[in-house]
Design a protein around this motif. Structure first.
Motif, PDB file in Angstrom:
ATOM      1  N   ALA A  58      -5.542  -7.525  -5.599  1.00  0.00           N
ATOM      2  CA  ALA A  58      -4.977  -7.070  -4.321  1.00  0.00           C
ATOM      3  C   ALA A  58      -4.098  -5.831  -4.522  1.00  0.00           C
ATOM      4  O   ALA A  58      -4.159  -4.890  -3.727  1.00  0.00           O
ATOM      5  N   VAL A  59      -3.302  -5.814  -5.590  1.00  0.00           N
ATOM      6  CA  VAL A  59      -2.433  -4.663  -5.864  1.00  0.00           C
ATOM      7  C   VAL A  59      -3.275  -3.419  -6.147  1.00  0.00           C
ATOM      8  O   VAL A  59      -3.002  -2.335  -5.607  1.00  0.00           O
ATOM      9  N   LEU A  60      -4.296  -3.549  -6.985  1.00  0.00           N
ATOM     10  CA  LEU A  60      -5.137  -2.397  -7.314  1.00  0.00           C
ATOM     11  C   LEU A  60      -5.853  -1.844  -6.081  1.00  0.00           C
ATOM     12  O   LEU A  60      -5.969  -0.623  -5.924  1.00  0.00           O
ATOM     13  N   LEU A  61      -6.335  -2.718  -5.213  1.00  0.00           N
ATOM     14  CA  LEU A  61      -7.004  -2.249  -4.001  1.00  0.00           C
ATOM     15  C   LEU A  61      -6.019  -1.560  -3.056  1.00  0.00           C
ATOM     16  O   LEU A  61      -6.329  -0.508  -2.481  1.00  0.00           O
ATOM     17  N   ALA A  62      -4.827  -2.138  -2.905  1.00  0.00           N
ATOM     18  CA  ALA A  62      -3.806  -1.515  -2.057  1.00  0.00           C
ATOM     19  C   ALA A  62      -3.412  -0.153  -2.620  1.00  0.00           C
ATOM     20  O   ALA A  62      -3.278   0.832  -1.876  1.00  0.00           O
ATOM     21  N   GLU A  63      -3.268  -0.083  -3.931  1.00  0.00           N
ATOM     22  CA  GLU A  63      -2.884   1.189  -4.556  1.00  0.00           C
ATOM     23  C   GLU A  63      -4.004   2.220  -4.385  1.00  0.00           C
ATOM     24  O   GLU A  63      -3.736   3.398  -4.176  1.00  0.00           O
ATOM     25  N   HIS A  64      -5.248   1.790  -4.454  1.00  0.00           N
ATOM     26  CA  HIS A  64      -6.394   2.693  -4.239  1.00  0.00           C
ATOM     27  C   HIS A  64      -6.333   3.273  -2.819  1.00  0.00           C
ATOM     28  O   HIS A  64      -6.508   4.478  -2.633  1.00  0.00           O
ATOM     29  N   ILE A  65      -6.065   2.427  -1.851  1.00  0.00           N
ATOM     30  CA  ILE A  65      -5.926   2.893  -0.462  1.00  0.00           C
ATOM     31  C   ILE A  65      -4.766   3.867  -0.348  1.00  0.00           C
ATOM     32  O   ILE A  65      -4.890   4.931   0.281  1.00  0.00           O
ATOM     33  N   ASN A  66      -3.647   3.534  -0.947  1.00  0.00           N
ATOM     34  CA  ASN A  66      -2.484   4.414  -0.880  1.00  0.00           C
ATOM     35  C   ASN A  66      -2.765   5.775  -1.511  1.00  0.00           C
ATOM     36  O   ASN A  66      -2.311   6.805  -0.996  1.00  0.00           O
ATOM     37  N   ARG A  67      -3.513   5.790  -2.614  1.00  0.00           N
ATOM     38  CA  ARG A  67      -3.882   7.073  -3.236  1.00  0.00           C
ATOM     39  C   ARG A  67      -4.796   7.883  -2.326  1.00  0.00           C
ATOM     40  O   ARG A  67      -4.639   9.091  -2.189  1.00  0.00           O
ATOM     41  N   LEU A  68      -5.781   7.203  -1.709  1.00  0.00           N
ATOM     42  CA  LEU A  68      -6.709   7.911  -0.819  1.00  0.00           C
ATOM     43  C   LEU A  68      -5.989   8.533   0.374  1.00  0.00           C
ATOM     44  O   LEU A  68      -6.361   9.621   0.828  1.00  0.00           O
ATOM     45  N   THR A  69      -4.988   7.838   0.874  1.00  0.00           N
ATOM     46  CA  THR A  69      -4.270   8.318   2.054  1.00  0.00           C
ATOM     47  C   THR A  69      -3.056   9.176   1.691  1.00  0.00           C
ATOM     48  O   THR A  69      -2.427   9.741   2.584  1.00  0.00           O
ATOM     49  N   ASP A  70      -2.748   9.253   0.413  1.00  0.00           N
ATOM     50  CA  ASP A  70      -1.566   9.969  -0.070  1.00  0.00           C
ATOM     51  C   ASP A  70      -0.289   9.454   0.609  1.00  0.00           C
ATOM     52  O   ASP A  70       0.571  10.216   1.030  1.00  0.00           O
ATOM     53  N   ASP A  71      -0.216   8.117   0.732  1.00  0.00           N
ATOM     54  CA  ASP A  71       0.898   7.455   1.410  1.00  0.00           C
ATOM     55  C   ASP A  71       1.147   6.131   0.692  1.00  0.00           C
ATOM     56  O   ASP A  71       0.335   5.208   0.783  1.00  0.00           O
ATOM     57  N   ARG A  72       2.269   6.039  -0.016  1.00  0.00           N
ATOM     58  CA  ARG A  72       2.569   4.850  -0.825  1.00  0.00           C
ATOM     59  C   ARG A  72       2.730   3.561  -0.031  1.00  0.00           C
ATOM     60  O   ARG A  72       2.715   2.480  -0.603  1.00  0.00           O
ATOM     61  N   VAL A  84       5.356  -0.704  -9.382  1.00  0.00           N
ATOM     62  CA  VAL A  84       4.446   0.295  -9.959  1.00  0.00           C
ATOM     63  C   VAL A  84       4.931   1.691  -9.617  1.00  0.00           C
ATOM     64  O   VAL A  84       5.015   2.569 -10.475  1.00  0.00           O
ATOM     65  N   TYR A  85       5.277   1.907  -8.359  1.00  0.00           N
ATOM     66  CA  TYR A  85       5.698   3.240  -7.927  1.00  0.00           C
ATOM     67  C   TYR A  85       7.055   3.637  -8.491  1.00  0.00           C
ATOM     68  O   TYR A  85       7.342   4.813  -8.647  1.00  0.00           O
ATOM     69  N   ASP A  86       7.882   2.651  -8.816  1.00  0.00           N
ATOM     70  CA  ASP A  86       9.172   2.947  -9.432  1.00  0.00           C
ATOM     71  C   ASP A  86       9.031   3.194 -10.929  1.00  0.00           C
ATOM     72  O   ASP A  86      10.023   3.409 -11.617  1.00  0.00           O
ATOM     73  N   GLY A  87       7.782   3.104 -11.431  1.00  0.00           N
ATOM     74  CA  GLY A  87       7.526   3.378 -12.836  1.00  0.00           C
ATOM     75  C   GLY A  87       7.876   2.234 -13.757  1.00  0.00           C
ATOM     76  O   GLY A  87       8.038   2.409 -14.954  1.00  0.00           O
ATOM     77  N   LYS A  88       7.983   1.042 -13.209  1.00  0.00           N
ATOM     78  CA  LYS A  88       8.328  -0.117 -14.017  1.00  0.00           C
ATOM     79  C   LYS A  88       7.071  -0.905 -14.311  1.00  0.00           C
ATOM     80  O   LYS A  88       6.249  -1.132 -13.438  1.00  0.00           O
ATOM     81  N   ALA A  89       6.947  -1.329 -15.545  1.00  0.00           N
ATOM     82  CA  ALA A  89       5.805  -2.172 -15.908  1.00  0.00           C
ATOM     83  C   ALA A  89       5.954  -3.549 -15.275  1.00  0.00           C
ATOM     84  O   ALA A  89       4.981  -4.202 -14.933  1.00  0.00           O
ATOM     85  N   GLU A  90       7.173  -3.981 -15.124  1.00  0.00           N
ATOM     86  CA  GLU A  90       7.448  -5.300 -14.548  1.00  0.00           C
ATOM     87  C   GLU A  90       8.290  -5.124 -13.293  1.00  0.00           C
ATOM     88  O   GLU A  90       8.950  -4.115 -13.098  1.00  0.00           O
ATOM     89  N   THR A  91       8.298  -6.150 -12.485  1.00  0.00           N
ATOM     90  CA  THR A  91       9.115  -6.166 -11.289  1.00  0.00           C
ATOM     91  C   THR A  91      10.577  -6.244 -11.699  1.00  0.00           C
ATOM     92  O   THR A  91      10.919  -6.800 -12.740  1.00  0.00           O
ATOM     93  N   ASP A  92      11.456  -5.700 -10.877  1.00  0.00           N
ATOM     94  CA  ASP A  92      12.889  -5.800 -11.075  1.00  0.00           C
ATOM     95  C   ASP A  92      13.239  -7.268 -11.344  1.00  0.00           C
ATOM     96  O   ASP A  92      12.742  -8.154 -10.640  1.00  0.00           O
ATOM     97  N   ASP A 101       3.381  -6.192  -1.988  1.00  0.00           N
ATOM     98  CA  ASP A 101       4.257  -5.050  -1.727  1.00  0.00           C
ATOM     99  C   ASP A 101       5.332  -4.933  -2.807  1.00  0.00           C
ATOM    100  O   ASP A 101       5.650  -3.832  -3.261  1.00  0.00           O
ATOM    101  N   SER A 102       5.857  -6.067  -3.248  1.00  0.00           N
ATOM    102  CA  SER A 102       6.858  -6.067  -4.319  1.00  0.00           C
ATOM    103  C   SER A 102       6.271  -5.481  -5.601  1.00  0.00           C
ATOM    104  O   SER A 102       6.905  -4.677  -6.288  1.00  0.00           O
ATOM    105  N   ARG A 103       5.052  -5.856  -5.928  1.00  0.00           N
ATOM    106  CA  ARG A 103       4.388  -5.332  -7.127  1.00  0.00           C
ATOM    107  C   ARG A 103       4.103  -3.840  -6.990  1.00  0.00           C
ATOM    108  O   ARG A 103       4.250  -3.074  -7.942  1.00  0.00           O
ATOM    109  N   LEU A 104       3.673  -3.415  -5.806  1.00  0.00           N
ATOM    110  CA  LEU A 104       3.420  -1.985  -5.585  1.00  0.00           C
ATOM    111  C   LEU A 104       4.686  -1.164  -5.778  1.00  0.00           C
ATOM    112  O   LEU A 104       4.662  -0.109  -6.408  1.00  0.00           O
TER     113      LEU A 104
END
Length: 182
Positions: free
Chosen positions: A147-161, A29-37, A23-26
């Protein structure tokens, strides 16, 4: 006939801790950062450093459980539309990993693709991987990225971050018994 890689034989691990890292990595990604805070990264690093070998293995098993759960959700979603999850997930997953050469060495991509395919076919990703030996240090970042890529794929499919994280959180809170497949 039961497979030795059947999820019922797999330890669930620490799904909550693995989900926290994903979740931290997601969020990064959604905040537009290449790296975590940096502060978040420091907390994450301190948490990982505080783990003993047994706890680290539990988080590893938890990440595999997440991969399994994400792929089972994706499998059901694609089958609902008469599509094959492997055909629709694996090529874009591999392409995404190839675009991360600083974090993911090319030689681990087939292993991560194998984990995803194992989970898509109902096998435990962790038990599937263990039949080829112990995890390597070079596989830890790619496992997290999987795990991050799969979670992000699900979030894109559902249009819910937050869908993938919420799905697991709800499953954890509604489950009063184990073992979790993973």
């Amino acid at each position: 006939m039961s497979s030795p890689c059947d999820p019922q034989h797999a330890p669930a691990g620490d799904v909550g801790a693995a989900l926290m890292v994903i979740d931290s990595r997601l969020k990064a990604v959604y905040d537009g950062k290449a790296e975590t805070d940096p502060e978040q990264q420091q907390l994450s690093d301190q948490f990982i450093a505080s783990l003993g070998p047994s706890e680290a293995n539990d988080v590893l098993d938890g990440a595999c459980t997440l991969i399994y759960m994400f792929m089972q959700w994706l499998r059901a979603a694609y089958e609902h539309h008469d599509r094959d999850v492997i055909e629709y997930v694996v090529p874009s997953f591999v392409a995404s990993m190839r675009r991360m050469p600083k974090s993911i060495r090319p030689e681990v991509i087939p292993t991560m693709a194998g984990l995803v395919i194992a989970a898509a076919t109902g096998l435990s990703p962790n038990l599937w991987r263990k039949q080829y030996g112990d995890w390597t240090g070079g596989e830890m970042n790619p496992l997290e990225a999987t795990a991050v890529l799969l979670a992000e794929h699900i979030n894109r499919l559902t249009d819910d971050r937050d869908f993938a994280t919420r799905m697991i959180t709800e499953a954890l809170s509604s489950s009063s018994q184990g073992p979790w497949p993973g």
